[in-house]
Design a protein around this motif. Sequence first.
Motif, PDB file in Angstrom:
ATOM      1  N   LEU A 112      65.796 -14.468  60.235  1.00 30.97           N
ATOM      2  CA  LEU A 112      64.849 -13.929  59.265  1.00 30.97           C
ATOM      3  C   LEU A 112      63.575 -14.768  59.275  1.00 30.97           C
ATOM      4  CD1 LEU A 112      67.323 -13.302  56.306  1.00 30.97           C
ATOM      5  CD2 LEU A 112      66.402 -11.608  57.892  1.00 30.97           C
ATOM      6  N   PHE A 113      62.466 -14.103  59.504  1.00 32.98           N
ATOM      7  CA  PHE A 113      61.158 -14.751  59.578  1.00 32.98           C
ATOM      8  C   PHE A 113      60.137 -13.640  59.408  1.00 32.98           C
ATOM      9  CE2 PHE A 113      57.710 -16.797  62.235  1.00 32.98           C
ATOM     10  CZ  PHE A 113      57.468 -17.828  61.341  1.00 32.98           C
ATOM     11  N   TYR A 170      59.254 -20.244  56.061  1.00 35.32           N
ATOM     12  CA  TYR A 170      60.014 -20.814  57.176  1.00 35.32           C
ATOM     13  C   TYR A 170      61.125 -19.831  57.510  1.00 35.32           C
ATOM     14  CZ  TYR A 170      62.316 -22.333  52.875  1.00 35.32           C
ATOM     15  OH  TYR A 170      62.856 -22.362  51.612  1.00 35.32           O
ATOM     16  N   ALA A 171      61.869 -20.129  58.543  1.00 35.65           N
ATOM     17  CA  ALA A 171      62.880 -19.196  59.037  1.00 35.65           C
ATOM     18  C   ALA A 171      64.255 -19.484  58.446  1.00 35.65           C
ATOM     19  CB  ALA A 171      62.943 -19.261  60.561  1.00 35.65           C
ATOM     20  N   THR A 221      63.886 -12.708  43.881  1.00 34.92           N
ATOM     21  CA  THR A 221      64.423 -11.897  44.965  1.00 34.92           C
ATOM     22  C   THR A 221      64.835 -12.806  46.124  1.00 34.92           C
ATOM     23  OG1 THR A 221      63.014 -10.039  44.368  1.00 34.92           O
ATOM     24  CG2 THR A 221      63.920 -10.064  46.606  1.00 34.92           C
ATOM     25  N   VAL A 222      66.097 -12.752  46.495  1.00 30.63           N
ATOM     26  CA  VAL A 222      66.620 -13.502  47.643  1.00 30.63           C
ATOM     27  C   VAL A 222      67.380 -12.497  48.501  1.00 30.63           C
ATOM     28  CG1 VAL A 222      68.030 -15.434  48.428  1.00 30.63           C
ATOM     29  CG2 VAL A 222      66.854 -15.580  46.212  1.00 30.63           C
ATOM     30  N   ALA A 223      66.716 -12.014  49.529  1.00 27.08           N
ATOM     31  CA  ALA A 223      67.264 -10.892  50.309  1.00 27.08           C
ATOM     32  C   ALA A 223      68.031 -11.385  51.531  1.00 27.08           C
ATOM     33  CB  ALA A 223      66.139  -9.956  50.724  1.00 27.08           C
ATOM     34  N   ASN A 224      68.959 -12.305  51.318  1.00 27.07           N
ATOM     35  CA  ASN A 224      69.792 -12.766  52.430  1.00 27.07           C
ATOM     36  C   ASN A 224      71.100 -13.307  51.881  1.00 27.07           C
ATOM     37  OD1 ASN A 224      67.593 -15.217  51.977  1.00 27.07           O
ATOM     38  ND2 ASN A 224      69.662 -15.999  52.293  1.00 27.07           N
TER      39      ASN A 224
END
Length: 274
Positions: free
Chosen positions: A88-89, A100-101, A116-119
């Motif tokens: 994710l980047f 950052y990635a 929002t934390v989409a991972n």
Amino acid sequence: MGYESMSEKRYLTIEEIQSRMLAMMKDIKRFAAENNLTFVLTGGSALGAVRHHDFIPWDDDADLGLPRDQYEFFVANYKPQVPDAELLFFNTKADWNYPYARVADTKTIADNEFRTVANGVFVDVFPIDHMADSTRMQKFEYVTQKMLDIARNLARKNQWQPDEPGLWWKKIISPVVRLAPASYYVQRENRRARKIDHKYRTSHTAGLLTVIGVNGMKEFGQAAWYNQIIWVDFADTQMPVMKNYHDYLTFLYKDYTQIPAEADRKHHWGMYYR
């Protein structure tokens, strides 16, 4: 919040989170070896490697860094081979809201009511950037980057935390800041860090300029710390830490050998299966 089941969500245990992080770290290690890249564990992951030869027992995230040019190669070319993982980047995900990635697990998702934390379960991958040796310029670079980072966080905020620092003025500026998406500030932070690294390429100071968090300016240290690594036992494999890890960890944590009281052992996330 613990890691046991809540309502209909199936939350991961800390052991499950760490097992998944380790699998992704091993895959990054593979890619680095195949492409002659030099990465190093940073922050709490470095502390865990030195003090526990593993993750810190209660830690639920993982951090590593690469020199800026190698980092750029990594985000342009890395394709995870571990199942159900993704890079994710902002080049791979248009609405990505970190500067950052991350390598993240696609089968899980983070539980965060405030932002929002989409991972899901993840390993952070940071660029190591050079910066000015002048303390005055370092403060300027930090404050400017911090302002962008505050804007980024406001743009992805879902609700206010009752004890949030600077709450009154954040509420005032938030409507203006939120006219742009978090990804706008992400790209500005990253471009600015890259430009500073290029400008001060031969400086004696380096660190994580895209990470403006709890460590503040302690993320800026000696460039020499990142130039030499050693491999240490980490779980069932080996991972790289700075050869001069003592100075680095003392700079960040003071007496890093002391295990904190149970009340001070903080979890960052609740992770559950999608």
